[in-house]
Design an enzyme around this catalytic site. Sequence first.
Site, PDB file in Angstrom:
ATOM      1  N   ASN A 163       0.840  -1.207   0.000  1.00 40.60           N
ATOM      2  CA  ASN A 163       0.000   0.000   0.000  1.00 40.60           C
ATOM      3  C   ASN A 163       0.875   1.256   0.000  1.00 40.60           C
ATOM      4  OD1 ASN A 163      -2.212  -1.820   0.733  1.00 40.60           O
ATOM      5  ND2 ASN A 163      -1.200  -1.827   2.719  1.00 40.60           N
ATOM      6  N   GLU A 219       8.896  -4.599  -1.005  1.00 41.20           N
ATOM      7  CA  GLU A 219       7.748  -3.680  -0.902  1.00 41.20           C
ATOM      8  C   GLU A 219       8.146  -2.248  -1.233  1.00 41.20           C
ATOM      9  OE1 GLU A 219       5.024  -5.238  -0.764  1.00 41.20           O
ATOM     10  OE2 GLU A 219       5.948  -7.130  -0.140  1.00 41.20           O
TER      11      GLU A 219
HETATM   12 ZN   LIG Z   1       5.167  -8.005  -4.433  1.00 41.27          ZN
END
Ligand SMILES: [Zn+2]
Length: 619
Positions: free
Chosen positions: A331, A364
Amino acid sequence: MANPRRKLIFNIYMGFYCSAIMANICICSQFSTSSIDPFNKDPGAFPVATNGEPFPWNELRLPRVVVPLHYDLLVHPNLTSLDFVGSEKIEVSVRDATQFIILHSKDLEIMNVILQSEEDLRYRKPGKRLNVLSYPAHQQIALLVPEALMADLRYSVAIDFQANLANGFQGFYKSTYRTHGGKTRIIAVTDFEPTEARMAFPCFDEPSFKANFSIKIRRESGHIALSNMPKVKTIELEEGLLEDHFETTVKMSTYLVAYIVCDFNSVSGTTSSGVKVSIYASPEKWSQTHYALEASLKLLDFYENYFDINYPLPKLDLIAIPDFESGAMENWGLITYKETSLLFDTKTSSVSDQLWVTKTIAHELAHQWFGNLVTMEWWNDIWLNEGFATYMELVSVNATYPELQSDDAFSDVCFTVIKKDSLNSSRPISNQAETPTQIAEMFDSVSYNKGACILNMLKDFLNEEKFRKGIIHYLKTFSYGNAKNDDLWNSLSNNCLGDFTSGEFCYSDSKMTSNTLAFREESAELKEMMATWTLQKGIPLVVITREGRSLRLQQERFLSGVSKEDPEWRALQERYLWHIPLTYTTSSSNVIHRHVLKSRTGNELISQVGVSILKLNMF
Ligand SMILES: [Zn+2]
Ligand SMILES: *[C@@H]1O[C@H](CO)[C@@H](O)[C@H](O)[C@H]1NC(C)=O
Ligand SMILES: *[C@@H]1O[C@H](CO)[C@@H](O)[C@H](O)[C@H]1NC(C)=O
Ligand SMILES: *[C@@H]1O[C@H](CO)[C@@H](O)[C@H](O)[C@H]1NC(C)=O
Ligand SMILES: *[C@@H]1O[C@H](CO)[C@@H](O)[C@H](O)[C@H]1NC(C)=O
């Protein structure tokens, strides 16, 4: 996201999702985008909404006549009654006149929908109340407008809705943890990729419908609220409730929206470019957050420099969630992790724990560019997100933590997927996903691992600097937008001369130069080569035999479990051909020679005159 465990759940879900299309093969050509024919003689041709009325849209993908520009979203969860109420105002732009708006919505109770035109907004008119139809098989609702929406105008759609906090790990869900004192604490957290934002608020839940989001969260004073962006202010409501307002996001896909209500603590630091990075964990695990802070500060600095694009948000939070399905979820500005993927205790954790945590953070963080800034157009190209993030783990961890020897671990990434890819049941990296099985197969080691390995191969083929310039070009060209495979190959083979970082498209029509032709040729060649790796399944085996003073090169499809004597072997070879970049060096000099093996027949020879040793696969 990271971690394959999550993908299994997804597969089951997508299987269900798609059988809905299969069971509902109706021809949609009779639907114009503008209206339903109320006198249709064959109501069976329409999907039927829950109230028995015909539902005006019969495809899984949303029509593109109404596009969202901005969402104003207020969410009020209650961690005692385990439910939430929400209201949103979606500003939309209408491309063609239409009498309905189709949105995704799953397990939400829609209470009230009001449409306001620009004029209504200007003169503060109340707007019109709209009827809502629901078609759960496609997780869609239709908002019916009494008078057609006009092309090229903007409208605002206000929707009130409510639902229980989800059980499980998707949508807006409840997570619990136990304190040392044995008390159970509840937090509320979101996890939307790929198609669960629609469980939290009605939305255009497809990666190419990017919009800005302004989020507000209500909470009690004992909790904090987090979202993608920093908080701008908190206002006090009646009964001691507080309402946090967050800054408006950049343009982004719905699956990257996140918000959390919890009672966690944090540590913070600032990157050299001034981004505030914080690591959140439950109060008793707070002491294990310091390594993650150090690593994410280093890695964020590394990526800003490597991609030559600053991380565009003012802050980045990483939070360890007690109940979390996958390894982590990227996110934008609020990355959620399983506790074991983020927390590190210097006294008890091992070096392999440290490598895992570092790689997951690196993965990430890479998504903040690959995935968040530039997003694949559709889920069939999920490898553009996941292959890149997996590849960037190698590059960034090697550069920031060389002592972890992450490049050694990278060969595992490739060998893991070679095992699978040498079976006939494998699939191409990029696959037209028609059937439920094909769609489910997109989220597997082929997207993650094979994607990363062919990118590594391509980097060696182009050389590191050219590859890096190409991906910078790709990221700059498609920032805040969406991309396909070909967009990547075009960017990687760009032949720009001069100052690359000026961000100009060297091959745009207005800038035709003598290198345009060269670019086109190189681009076509690269596309052709990469098509053999992304559009067909399997991997090749290169067989080299000595013939007099030459070497004969041949390729065949590498198959495990089928021997060459087996009559099946030949049939399985058919039509498989790769463009294989090879390098070699000989005992006569240190020069690394390059050769692209393009044929199967074995007519390609390397002349080896006067050479005693020849080494292949030199980098
Ligand atoms: Zn990923
Ligand atoms: C949740 O509901 C309880 C009553 O059930 C109430 O006391 C509390 O203030 C509510 N909290 C929020 C955040 O609305
Ligand atoms: C929406 O996001 C874009 C960047 O993608 C930004 O330039 C623009 O200012 C944002 N709009 C609002 C209203 O904040
Ligand atoms: C790892 O880092 C070393 C030293 O900077 C560099 O020579 C090597 O190319 C890097 N490897 C990868 C795979 O990035
Ligand atoms: C190999 O897979 C293809 C589908 O990808 C299938 O058509 C073919 O029959 C398979 N061959 C064998 C021998 O299993």
